[in-house]
Design a protein around this motif. Structure first.
Motif, short mmCIF file in Angstrom:
data_model
loop_
_atom_site.label_atom_id
_atom_site.label_comp_id
_atom_site.label_asym_id
_atom_site.label_seq_id
_atom_site.Cartn_x
_atom_site.Cartn_y
_atom_site.Cartn_z
N ALA A 1 53.77 3.74 -39.20
CA ALA A 1 53.75 5.22 -38.36
C ALA A 1 53.86 6.25 -40.00
O ALA A 1 52.30 6.90 -39.59
N VAL A 2 54.05 6.29 -40.66
CA VAL A 2 54.07 6.81 -41.64
C VAL A 2 52.24 6.98 -42.62
O VAL A 2 52.12 7.74 -42.42
N GLU A 3 51.80 5.74 -42.63
CA GLU A 3 50.71 5.51 -43.38
C GLU A 3 49.55 6.20 -42.72
O GLU A 3 48.47 6.59 -43.01
N ALA A 4 50.03 5.75 -41.11
CA ALA A 4 48.64 6.85 -40.08
C ALA A 4 48.68 8.12 -40.75
O ALA A 4 47.75 8.67 -40.74
N LEU A 5 49.60 8.67 -41.10
CA LEU A 5 49.96 10.50 -41.16
C LEU A 5 49.90 10.64 -42.20
O LEU A 5 49.52 11.74 -42.26
N LEU A 6 49.28 9.64 -43.41
CA LEU A 6 48.41 10.22 -44.84
C LEU A 6 47.33 11.35 -45.61
O LEU A 6 47.48 12.14 -46.01
N PRO A 7 46.83 10.97 -43.93
CA PRO A 7 44.58 10.97 -44.76
C PRO A 7 45.70 12.56 -44.35
O PRO A 7 44.24 13.09 -44.77
N GLY A 8 45.94 12.97 -43.35
CA GLY A 8 46.95 14.86 -43.30
C GLY A 8 47.68 15.17 -43.58
O GLY A 8 47.42 16.54 -43.58
N ILE A 9 48.18 14.36 -44.93
CA ILE A 9 49.32 15.03 -45.76
C ILE A 9 48.51 16.59 -46.36
O ILE A 9 48.25 16.68 -47.08
N PRO A 10 49.44 17.39 -45.71
CA PRO A 10 49.38 18.48 -46.76
C PRO A 10 50.01 18.71 -47.70
O PRO A 10 50.80 19.77 -47.96
N LEU A 11 49.58 18.08 -48.69
CA LEU A 11 50.37 17.77 -49.85
C LEU A 11 49.63 18.32 -50.43
O LEU A 11 48.07 17.90 -51.44
N SER A 12 49.71 19.12 -52.26
CA SER A 12 49.12 18.85 -53.20
C SER A 12 49.68 19.46 -54.54
O SER A 12 51.02 19.41 -54.86
N PHE A 13 49.28 19.50 -55.80
CA PHE A 13 49.69 20.28 -57.03
C PHE A 13 48.89 21.70 -57.48
O PHE A 13 48.08 22.11 -57.60
N GLY A 14 50.40 22.67 -58.26
CA GLY A 14 49.44 23.74 -58.09
C GLY A 14 50.37 24.09 -59.58
O GLY A 14 51.21 23.14 -60.22
N LYS A 15 50.14 24.96 -60.04
CA LYS A 15 51.25 25.88 -60.54
C LYS A 15 51.81 27.14 -60.58
O LYS A 15 51.17 28.09 -60.01
N ASP A 16 53.18 27.47 -61.18
CA ASP A 16 53.22 29.23 -60.82
C ASP A 16 53.71 29.41 -62.08
O ASP A 16 54.69 28.83 -62.75
N GLY A 17 52.61 30.15 -62.62
CA GLY A 17 53.23 30.79 -64.39
C GLY A 17 52.88 28.68 -65.31
O GLY A 17 51.96 28.80 -65.03
N SER A 18 53.70 28.94 -65.95
CA SER A 18 53.63 27.86 -67.04
C SER A 18 54.03 26.79 -66.21
O SER A 18 54.23 25.04 -66.79
N ALA B 1 54.31 18.29 -40.08
CA ALA B 1 55.60 17.79 -39.28
C ALA B 1 56.18 17.13 -38.69
O ALA B 1 56.71 16.46 -38.99
N GLY B 2 54.69 16.28 -38.34
CA GLY B 2 54.84 15.04 -37.79
C GLY B 2 54.98 14.06 -39.19
O GLY B 2 55.62 12.56 -38.95
N VAL B 3 54.82 14.21 -40.62
CA VAL B 3 54.89 13.33 -41.65
C VAL B 3 56.39 13.53 -41.26
O VAL B 3 56.72 12.38 -42.32
N THR B 4 56.42 14.44 -41.94
CA THR B 4 58.00 15.68 -42.17
C THR B 4 59.30 14.76 -41.40
O THR B 4 59.96 13.34 -41.52
N ALA B 5 58.55 14.36 -39.59
CA ALA B 5 59.82 13.55 -38.84
C ALA B 5 59.70 11.77 -38.95
O ALA B 5 59.74 11.41 -39.13
N ALA B 6 58.27 11.40 -39.54
CA ALA B 6 58.35 10.38 -39.94
C ALA B 6 59.05 9.23 -40.98
O ALA B 6 59.48 8.50 -40.46
N ILE B 7 58.62 10.02 -42.09
CA ILE B 7 59.18 9.85 -43.21
C ILE B 7 60.12 10.11 -42.97
O ILE B 7 61.41 8.52 -43.02
N GLU B 8 61.28 10.71 -42.53
CA GLU B 8 63.08 11.30 -41.47
C GLU B 8 63.93 9.83 -41.20
O GLU B 8 64.72 9.01 -41.09
N LYS B 9 62.35 9.56 -40.59
CA LYS B 9 63.02 8.28 -39.05
C LYS B 9 63.07 6.80 -40.37
O LYS B 9 63.44 5.80 -39.95
#
Length: 195
Positions: A28-45, A1-9
């Motif tokens: 502020a955004v850069e400081a939060l990036l190491p812990g960002i819960p972002l990944s890529f995956g698959k849903d079917g194809s 949520a901290g990343v979302t708020a920083a990006i919105e700001k």
């Protein structure tokens, strides 16, 4: 949520065009990036982008995302994180990926690189139909201006600019149907994979 708020700001600050505030919010955004819960995956194809455990779908194509993506993508630390995550995903399985620096920065050794383009007005009309079908209140003129300004911003940014890779095949799909594009892609894919 901290990343979302920083990006919105940061998105709000970018609109104000205050250089010092943009630098502060970018930090502020850069400081939060190491812990960002972002990944890529698959849903079917289909490949997916997952943020905070949620698969992003419509969020990636919303007008507010398009309006701000170039400013956020120009932050070097953001580009570095995205490139790292995209490459990690490719180590798990082969992927077909689209993006403005995929063939030049993320996967410069890809077997098949396609530089897809279309007349800016055609792109704006397609995007306008997509946005209005979702209920967004936009005009064709606004969408066209967004297409032009985003192209300019992405082509002139210092980090990972939008450009055609030297070995990419150009696909101008201005007058092509989706079926024609898929047939074109299928031919090129077979040509490259049969070498």
């Amino acid at each position: 949520a901290g990343v979302t708020a920083a990006i919105e700001k940061l998105k709000e600050t970018v609109k104000g065009n205050d250089t010092e505030a943009i630098k502060a919010d970018t930090a502020a955004v850069e400081a939060l990036l190491p812990g960002i819960p972002l990944s890529f995956g698959k849903d079917g194809s289909n490949s997916t982008v997952v943020y905070e455990g949620k698969v992003l779908t419509t969020e990636l194509t919303e007008k507010s995302t398009n309006d701000n993506v170039s400013a956020i993508a120009s932050i070097p630390a953001v580009r570095e994180l995205l490139v790292q995550k995209q490459r990690e995903y490719n180590t798990r399985e082969a992927v077909v990926m689209e993006g403005r620096d995929i063939g030049t920065v993320v996967f410069p050794e890809a077997e098949l690189k396609i530089y897809m383009t279309a007349d800016p007005m055609v792109r704006a009309e397609r995007r306008y139909k997509e946005l209005t079908a979702k209920g967004d209140n936009v005009t064709l003129e606004e969408v066209y201006e967004n297409v032009i300004s985003r192209d300019k911003a992405d082509m002139t940014r210092a980090i990972s600019p939008l450009r055609k890779a030297d070995d990419a095949i150009v696909l101008d799909n201005s007058t092509m149907t989706v079926e024609e594009q898929m047939a074109w892609f299928d031919r090129e894919f077979k040509r490259v994979t049969s070498l």
